[in-house]
Each structure stands twice: as C-alpha cells, then as structure tokens.
Scaffold this motif. Structure first.
Motif, mmCIF file in Angstrom:
data_model
loop_
_atom_site.group_PDB
_atom_site.id
_atom_site.type_symbol
_atom_site.label_atom_id
_atom_site.label_comp_id
_atom_site.label_asym_id
_atom_site.label_seq_id
_atom_site.Cartn_x
_atom_site.Cartn_y
_atom_site.Cartn_z
ATOM 1 N N ALA A 10 13.873 2.939 66.127
ATOM 2 C CA ALA A 10 13.677 3.946 65.081
ATOM 3 C C ALA A 10 12.678 5.002 65.541
ATOM 4 C CB ALA A 10 13.205 3.277 63.792
ATOM 5 N N SER A 61 15.331 1.870 57.980
ATOM 6 C CA SER A 61 16.292 1.441 56.960
ATOM 7 C C SER A 61 17.724 1.817 57.343
ATOM 8 C CB SER A 61 15.933 2.020 55.591
ATOM 9 O OG SER A 61 15.982 3.429 55.619
ATOM 10 N N THR A 62 17.878 2.857 58.156
ATOM 11 C CA THR A 62 19.213 3.239 58.625
ATOM 12 C C THR A 62 19.827 2.099 59.432
ATOM 13 O OG1 THR A 62 18.666 5.579 58.651
ATOM 14 C CG2 THR A 62 20.502 4.888 60.050
ATOM 15 N N SER A 111 22.234 11.488 61.590
ATOM 16 C CA SER A 111 21.826 10.229 62.221
ATOM 17 C C SER A 111 22.878 9.762 63.225
ATOM 18 C CB SER A 111 21.604 9.140 61.167
ATOM 19 O OG SER A 111 20.511 9.463 60.351
ATOM 20 N N ARG A 154 12.308 -1.318 65.038
ATOM 21 C CA ARG A 154 11.285 -0.299 64.767
ATOM 22 C C ARG A 154 11.034 0.559 66.009
ATOM 23 N NH1 ARG A 154 9.315 -0.102 59.900
ATOM 24 N NH2 ARG A 154 9.355 -1.948 58.605
ATOM 25 N N SER A 208 15.002 6.584 60.475
ATOM 26 C CA SER A 208 14.352 5.591 59.625
ATOM 27 C C SER A 208 14.839 4.174 59.954
ATOM 28 C CB SER A 208 14.670 5.911 58.163
ATOM 29 O OG SER A 208 14.320 4.833 57.344
#
Length: 84
Positions: A30, A38-39, A53, A27, A36
């Motif tokens: 990120a 989730s990436t 990204s 996190r 994100s």
C-alpha cells in the motif's frame, strides 16, 4: 466483439505473489503504490478496484492490463443498433 471484465482473483493472485516473494506486507505494498490498505482487503473479497487504483496496480506489477481480463458471460442481449 466479446465483452471483457476484470479477473479480480487473477489480479489479487499476482499482487500476492509479488508481495510474498519480496517478503512484504500488504501495508508495505500500500505504501509503495500509494493505495489504501483497505483496497487490498476489498480485492481479497473479490471486489473490483476503482479505475485509478487498477491502473496504479497494473503499472506497479509491470504487467499488461489484458492479462487480468476475461470474457464476460454472454447474457444473450441484443446489441443496440447504434453500436458498430
């Protein structure tokens, strides 16, 4: 000319190395990159990031993109006549 593809495992390993050495969480990474969380989960599963990204992550790592490319398998396809 050989065809190249992204080595997702190498990209994820480099990100994880920097993350763990800095004592950061995914996190944190990120938030630092604006990508994100989730990436990073998708990368861990071996899925490719989108182009934006990928560019952001490589810039954050300060490593050339070609460090994360490998030769794609030769599928024995015949090149198109209109390609140089």
């Amino acid at each position: 000319m050989s065809t190249k593809q992204l080595d997702v495992a190498a990209l994820y390993a480099a990100l994880d190395l920097i993350r763990s050495h800095s004592g950061s969480t995914w996190r944190d990474v990120a938030k630092a990159t604006g990508i994100s969380p989730s990436t990073f989960s998708r990368l861990a599963e071996g899925r490719k990031p989108d182009a934006d990204s990928l560019c952001t992550l490589v810039a954050w790592l300060r490593v050339p993109l070609d460090r994360f490319t490998i030769d794609a398998p030769d599928l024995g396809l015949i090149p198109r006549e209109d390609t140089p």
